[in-house]
Each structure stands twice: as C-alpha cells, then as structure tokens.
Scaffold this active site. Structure first.
Site, mmCIF file in Angstrom:
data_model
loop_
_atom_site.group_PDB
_atom_site.id
_atom_site.type_symbol
_atom_site.label_atom_id
_atom_site.label_comp_id
_atom_site.label_asym_id
_atom_site.label_seq_id
_atom_site.Cartn_x
_atom_site.Cartn_y
_atom_site.Cartn_z
ATOM 1 N N GLU A 250 -27.039 -7.528 -32.924
ATOM 2 C CA GLU A 250 -26.261 -7.451 -31.680
ATOM 3 C C GLU A 250 -25.968 -5.995 -31.327
ATOM 4 O O GLU A 250 -26.020 -5.601 -30.176
ATOM 5 C CB GLU A 250 -24.970 -8.251 -31.788
ATOM 6 C CG GLU A 250 -23.906 -7.644 -32.655
ATOM 7 C CD GLU A 250 -22.627 -8.473 -32.647
ATOM 8 O OE1 GLU A 250 -21.585 -7.939 -32.240
ATOM 9 O OE2 GLU A 250 -22.672 -9.645 -33.046
ATOM 10 N N LEU A 325 -11.436 -8.288 -42.562
ATOM 11 C CA LEU A 325 -10.087 -7.802 -42.837
ATOM 12 C C LEU A 325 -9.511 -8.426 -44.099
ATOM 13 O O LEU A 325 -8.830 -7.765 -44.869
ATOM 14 C CB LEU A 325 -9.171 -8.101 -41.646
ATOM 15 C CG LEU A 325 -9.509 -7.384 -40.334
ATOM 16 C CD1 LEU A 325 -8.594 -7.876 -39.222
ATOM 17 C CD2 LEU A 325 -9.383 -5.876 -40.499
ATOM 18 N N GLY A 348 -19.860 -11.298 -32.737
ATOM 19 C CA GLY A 348 -21.047 -12.051 -33.125
ATOM 20 C C GLY A 348 -21.145 -12.302 -34.607
ATOM 21 O O GLY A 348 -22.200 -12.709 -35.102
#
Length: 442
Positions: A250, A325, A348
């Site tokens: 992407e 995260l 994505g």
C-alpha cells in the site's frame, strides 16, 4: 501546454478558476472529500477555510485520510469548529495536534475503516458531493495524474458530483490507474507548492534488533508489503544482499528506492504483476517523488485493488511487515488506539495480514518494541487497554519484539500466552504470568 490539442487547451482554460472562485461553486455542498496525505490541495483548502469563515459556504463534513499540516492550519482550526466536522478514516500527527488544540476529543469524528474499503465507503455509504485533490499538470492528451495517491482518489473522482483539482507541477506523473481526463473534472486551479515530506528517523538499536529477526525470515524471490515506521525501514535496509524481491505494497517509501535502483527489488519472481512495483500511495521526500515521476516500473492502483486480500494472495511468497501499539496475551493486536484516545486507524494492516497469509507460502509479521513510555509499561498486555482490535487473534501470524519472534498460528490460548510472555520485556514477565493465571489463560 504548447503541444496540447487546441480543443483540449480551450477546455482547460474554460475550467480554470482562481481558488476562491472554485470554492464558491460548492456552496450547496454538505460533504467534501479530500485527497489523502500528499494529494490534499493546500490552495483549495485555504480558500475553503476563508469561505467558511465568511459564511459563503457550509457547514461541511470533511472526509479524508492522513491529514496534513496544510489541512490543520486551514480547516482544522478551533474557530471553524462550528462550521466543519472533520471525519478522517485514518488519523495523522496533524489530526492529533488539531484535537489537542481544540480541547475537545469529540470534535474530530473518526470513521473506522479498512483501506481497501475506503473508496466504497466514500462513494456508497457517504454521499460524495464534492472532491478536492492535487494532480500533476495536464499532458498533451488531456490527462492529469493522481501521482502519489491512487488510493481512493481514483475511485471517488469518477463518482463525485463535483470534482475540483489543484494542478501542481511538483506532483509526479505516475502509471497504473492514476489518470484523470480533463472531461472528468468540473474545475481546476493552478498552485505550485512542494509536496509534504515525511523524513523517517534513523532506526534505533531496538528497531534493528527486531528487524534482524524478520530479515532472517525473508527469502530471495519474496514479494513484500512494508508499512511505516522504524522497524519496517530497518527491514528494508537489511535486505541489500537478497535477490529478486518484489513489491506489492500500500505504501511506497524512500527506503524502497535503493533496493530498486540496485536491482535487489526487481519483481522478476512475482507471480502477479511481474516486473512491476505496485503501490497505492507514496509518502517520502523530494527524491522519492522525483524517482516516481515518469517511472514505468512503478504503478499505482486504487486501494480497493492493491489492498484487496484476494488480490494480495495472488503473489506466491507474499510477506507483510507492519507495526503495532500493543498485543494481548491471546494474540489480539491494537495498532490504532492509545488508551481511550484514537491514535491512527486500521489503514491497510488487516488487509495485508490476511492477504499475505492467504498466499502460497505467505507470511505476515507484526512488530512492536516490548515496552513504551521510557520502558515504564509493557506493550504485551493481559487485555488491550483501548479495547480496539485491529487484527483479530485468528489472523495474527508472526509477532516480533526485540526479545524474540513467535508464530501464533496453531497455538492454543495457553501456548499463545506463554509464547508472548517469553518475548515480553524480562521485567514484566512475572506480572504477566500472574495475570495470565488469574485470567485462566494458563
């Protein structure tokens, strides 16, 4: 423009307006869609802000991904909070800064979305009344290029009721499904301004340690999707001795350029779109944009195609590398929320986690350093603190920290918990073990 057909040149001049004139044509518009990131048009956004302040247009709901500083300075300002409802599908640093400046977490209304569905959401579920986007100058055949941003622009531009483009000579001309004909737009404005640049920080020692484990698991001939951040950039830097790599990603980033220039990344062994470097949006520095310009080996297509798991899986040996995260002890991954605060978005990531694993001999890696907040908290947690799941535990394949790499596929919940505790920071392992026992996970 001298070599342009006289009829096309006349059409161009007929549709050319000054920014404030173009903005006044959207007076009845309620929904405004903006291009993503580098394709967000600064002159049109500034003129829109002026018209909103003067109450010549609006109020407006504004849809976009990855807001820029130009957007923050023009439309994401507190004095327009009663005239603008920002509805991003992915948050950037500029969006977070605007939230902090406004003092209201609820002013910016985040829209959850996977990137491969963004074009459909913006044209089927949201009324695409108006679309603003930056394009390259028109060629002699009457075509502009979306340049850095095929993403959802290629989808929205043909569905929006009114399309206004900002022609910028700094926007590169790219190949693929990136062309827009003069007949497809309603108005254009001319404004030359260097595109936004994202200069990555050098990888840290921890980034390098994580990246080394991923590089060991990338083979010659693999096709790659690489996300954003220190670890993905370190992975790319570690691939200089590989051969015949491919790209279906992407994001097109600066760290990919040396691999293409040296011939390491040539697409020769791809099983889909062989010899082509496929992307849906590009973000980097001026050197990257110059590299993209008129480069036939690099092709941009809408995210609805590039990020579609059914398309991703067509390349054998597909490898996906993304960041996170936090991850809980069952394998659920959060890449978009910090506690109760939205931080980014799904983007994505899940598209490629699923698409890569579905490919023949495909592998998906999610990387995260084991601690955060100056090593005060663990990123491997008993439960996701934000309650937001980006990647369901059923989809997660390899998880990598600086302390190790584990393959979660086929592992039971107790096995997963133990494996993830083993790659947590040593100082948190005992507490995680106690939590796992109290939760009945082990």
């Amino acid at each position: 423009m001298d070599e342009v057909d006289p009829g096309l040149k006349a059409l161009y001049l007929q549709r050319r307006l000054l920014p404030h004139e173009a903005v006044q044509t959207i007076a009845g518009c309620k929904n405004l869609i903006l291009g993503m990131s580098a394709a967000q048009p600064p002159a049109l956004m500034a003129a829109t802000a002026d018209a909103l302040k003067d109450r010549l247009i609006g109020p407006l709901a504004i849809y976009y991904l990855h807001g820029t500083e130009s957007l923050r300075r023009s439309l994401l300002v507190p004095e327009l909070s009663d005239r603008v409802i920002p509805r991003p599908l992915f948050l950037s640093h500029s969006d977070r800064a605007a939230i902090a400046q406004s003092g209201s977490q609820s002013w910016i209304e985040f829209v959850p979305a996977m990137l491969h569905q963004a074009g459909r959401l913006l044209t089927e579920h949201i009324d695409p009344e108006c679309f603003f986007v930056t394009v390259s100058p028109m060629d002699r055949h009457g075509y502009f290029s979306l340049g850095t941003n095929a993403d959802y622009g290629a989808s929205v531009i043909r569905k929006a009721k009114k399309v206004i483009v900002e022609v910028n000579r700094y926007m590169p001309r790219t190949f693929g499904e990136c062309s827009v004909h003069i007949s497809e737009i309603d108005h254009l404005v001319e404004h030359d301004e260097p595109l936004i640049e994202a200069i990555p920080n050098p990888p840290t020692a921890v980034d390098m340690k994580i990246a080394e484990q991923i590089v060991q698991r990338i083979n010659d001939g693999d096709t790659l999707q690489i996300g954003v951040g220190g670890v993905p950039n370190a992975v790319l830097a570690g691939l200089t001795n590989h051969q015949n790599l491919g790209l279906h990603s992407e994001l097109f980033s600066p760290a990919m350029m040396p691999l293409i220039q040296s011939g390491v990344m040539n697409g020769r062994r791809k099983t889909w779109m062989q010899h082509k470097h496929v992307f849906t949006f590009a973000l980097g520095d001026r050197a990257l944009y110059d590299f993209l310009d008129d480069n036939p080996s690099i092709v941009g297509y809408p995210a609805s195609w590039v990020n579609n798991p059914d398309i991703i899986r067509l390349n054998d040996n597909m490898v996906s590398v993304n960041s996170a995260l936090e991850i809980d002890l069952t394998g659920q991954i959060n890449s978009e929320q910090l506690g109760d605060r939205p931080f980014s978005g799904s983007g994505g990531q899940l598209d490629f986690v699923r698409g890569a694993y579905s490919a023949r001999n495909g592998r998906s890696f999610v990387a995260l350093r084991s601690t955060a907040q100056s090593d005060k908290v663990s990123r491997i947690v008993p439960r996701l603190l934000g309650g937001t799941v980006t990647d369901p535990r059923n989809d997660v394949h390899f998880v990598v920290t600086e302390h190790g790499c584990v393959n979660l596929k086929g592992l039971s919940i107790p096995q997963r918990a133990r494996a993830l505790i083993d790659i947590a920071a040593p100082e948190f392992r005992e507490a995680l073990e106690r939590e796992a026992i109290s939760m009945g996970l082990v």
